[in-house]
Design a protein around this motif. Structure first.
Motif, mmCIF file in Angstrom:
data_model
loop_
_atom_site.group_PDB
_atom_site.id
_atom_site.type_symbol
_atom_site.label_atom_id
_atom_site.label_comp_id
_atom_site.label_asym_id
_atom_site.label_seq_id
_atom_site.Cartn_x
_atom_site.Cartn_y
_atom_site.Cartn_z
ATOM 1 N N UNK A 179 76.757 -5.856 17.040
ATOM 2 C CA UNK A 179 76.620 -5.014 15.852
ATOM 3 C C UNK A 179 75.302 -4.262 15.945
ATOM 4 N N UNK A 180 75.275 -3.088 15.306
ATOM 5 C CA UNK A 180 74.060 -2.271 15.266
ATOM 6 C C UNK A 180 73.657 -2.062 13.815
ATOM 7 N N UNK A 181 72.362 -2.035 13.581
ATOM 8 C CA UNK A 181 71.822 -1.881 12.237
ATOM 9 C C UNK A 181 70.982 -0.612 12.161
ATOM 10 N N UNK A 182 71.056 0.092 11.032
ATOM 11 C CA UNK A 182 70.280 1.303 10.850
ATOM 12 C C UNK A 182 70.810 2.124 9.694
ATOM 13 N N UNK A 183 70.500 3.407 9.725
ATOM 14 C CA UNK A 183 70.907 4.336 8.675
ATOM 15 C C UNK A 183 71.448 5.612 9.297
ATOM 16 N N UNK A 184 72.168 6.385 8.502
ATOM 17 C CA UNK A 184 72.605 7.704 8.949
ATOM 18 C C UNK A 184 71.372 8.522 9.299
ATOM 19 N N UNK A 185 71.503 9.398 10.277
ATOM 20 C CA UNK A 185 70.368 10.204 10.709
ATOM 21 C C UNK A 185 69.758 10.948 9.533
ATOM 22 N N UNK A 186 68.472 11.128 9.593
ATOM 23 C CA UNK A 186 67.721 11.755 8.501
ATOM 24 C C UNK A 186 68.299 13.119 8.154
ATOM 25 N N UNK A 187 68.402 13.372 6.861
ATOM 26 C CA UNK A 187 68.812 14.675 6.361
ATOM 27 C C UNK A 187 67.550 15.510 6.189
ATOM 28 N N UNK A 188 67.669 16.820 5.946
ATOM 29 C CA UNK A 188 66.467 17.620 5.744
ATOM 30 C C UNK A 188 65.578 17.030 4.656
ATOM 31 N N UNK A 189 64.299 17.280 4.769
ATOM 32 C CA UNK A 189 63.321 16.731 3.831
ATOM 33 C C UNK A 189 63.680 17.074 2.386
ATOM 34 N N UNK A 190 63.326 16.187 1.453
ATOM 35 C CA UNK A 190 63.634 16.442 0.035
ATOM 36 C C UNK A 190 63.097 17.786 -0.458
ATOM 37 N N UNK A 191 61.938 18.198 0.038
ATOM 38 C CA UNK A 191 61.391 19.476 -0.417
ATOM 39 C C UNK A 191 62.317 20.633 -0.047
ATOM 40 N N UNK A 192 63.011 20.507 1.091
ATOM 41 C CA UNK A 192 63.956 21.554 1.486
ATOM 42 C C UNK A 192 65.101 21.644 0.487
ATOM 43 N N UNK A 193 65.596 20.495 0.022
ATOM 44 C CA UNK A 193 66.672 20.501 -0.964
ATOM 45 C C UNK A 193 66.199 21.084 -2.291
ATOM 46 N N UNK A 194 64.994 20.753 -2.679
ATOM 47 C CA UNK A 194 64.450 21.272 -3.937
ATOM 48 C C UNK A 194 64.323 22.786 -3.848
ATOM 49 N N UNK A 195 63.787 23.274 -2.735
ATOM 50 C CA UNK A 195 63.652 24.726 -2.555
ATOM 51 C C UNK A 195 65.017 25.411 -2.556
#
Length: 194
Positions: free
Chosen positions: A161-177
């Motif tokens: 089994x492998x443990x981790x998270x989905x690859x990082x999405x764009x930074x929160x500031x990018x979503x806010x902008x």
């Protein structure tokens, strides 16, 4: 605007939640005739966090000491570790357990980079627990090179089994902008219509 805020919240929350990653596919350099490489990823031998030791829930090479396994996650994940249940007892003894394993990672399945070399222990008794190795890589593919075992002509594992998270999405500031930009477009259109 409410939908954008919901999407932003969902993406941030999903990138924080670490856990076991679903494996899309696994292939092996060879597999002994009565074994199935999918047993490494389907949980067939697991009883909670322990492996039963039953050979029907394991995988083994086709009369080779060395071999390789390629795990495909279907998309890129930020991996932290891998839980590995070695071959253990069950059919034919613990000498089939992997001793020396090297791990590599890849984004495209073509170019691989070294993660490290690991020594795995022989499980004692059934059922048995997993061992954890650190990966710390962003990858869609992980390759395990099985370099040696504890003395058999065959080498095997029971579950991975492998443990981790989905690859990082764009930074929160990018979503806010982005959200502010879309909101600004909406306000400017209303102003022109008036």
């Amino acid at each position: 605007m409410r939908k954008i805020v919901w999407l932003f919240t969902y993406l941030i929350a999903s990138s924080v939640n670490a856990g076991v990653i679903s494996i899309s596919n696994v292939t092996a350099s060879s597999t002994w005739s009565t074994y199935n490489v999918d047993n490494l990823i389907n949980g067939s031998g697991l009883i909670g966090s322990l492996h039963s030791g039953e050979y029907t829930g394991k995988w083994m090479t086709n009369n080779t000491v060395t071999g390789s396994l390629l795990f495909d996650f279907g998309s890129v994940f930020d991996l932290t570790s891998s839980s590995i249940w070695n071959y253990g007892n069950g059919c034919c003894g613990i000498d089939r357990s992997v001793k020396d394993l090297s791990a590599e990672y890849s984004i495209d399945g073509i170019t691989f980079f070294a993660i490290g070399d690991f020594i795995l222990n022989q499980p004692v008794g059934d059922p048995f627990a997993s061992e954890t190795i650190a990966l710390n890589a962003s990858a869609q593919y992980i390759r395990f090179n099985l370099n040696s075992n504890y003395g058999s002509a065959y080498t095997g594992l029971s579950e991975v089994q492998f443990n981790g998270t989905a690859a990082a999405v764009p930074e929160p500031t990018s979503f806010v902008l982005l959200a502010l930009g879309i909101a600004g477009l909406g306000f400017s259109r209303k102003k022109k219509i008036s």
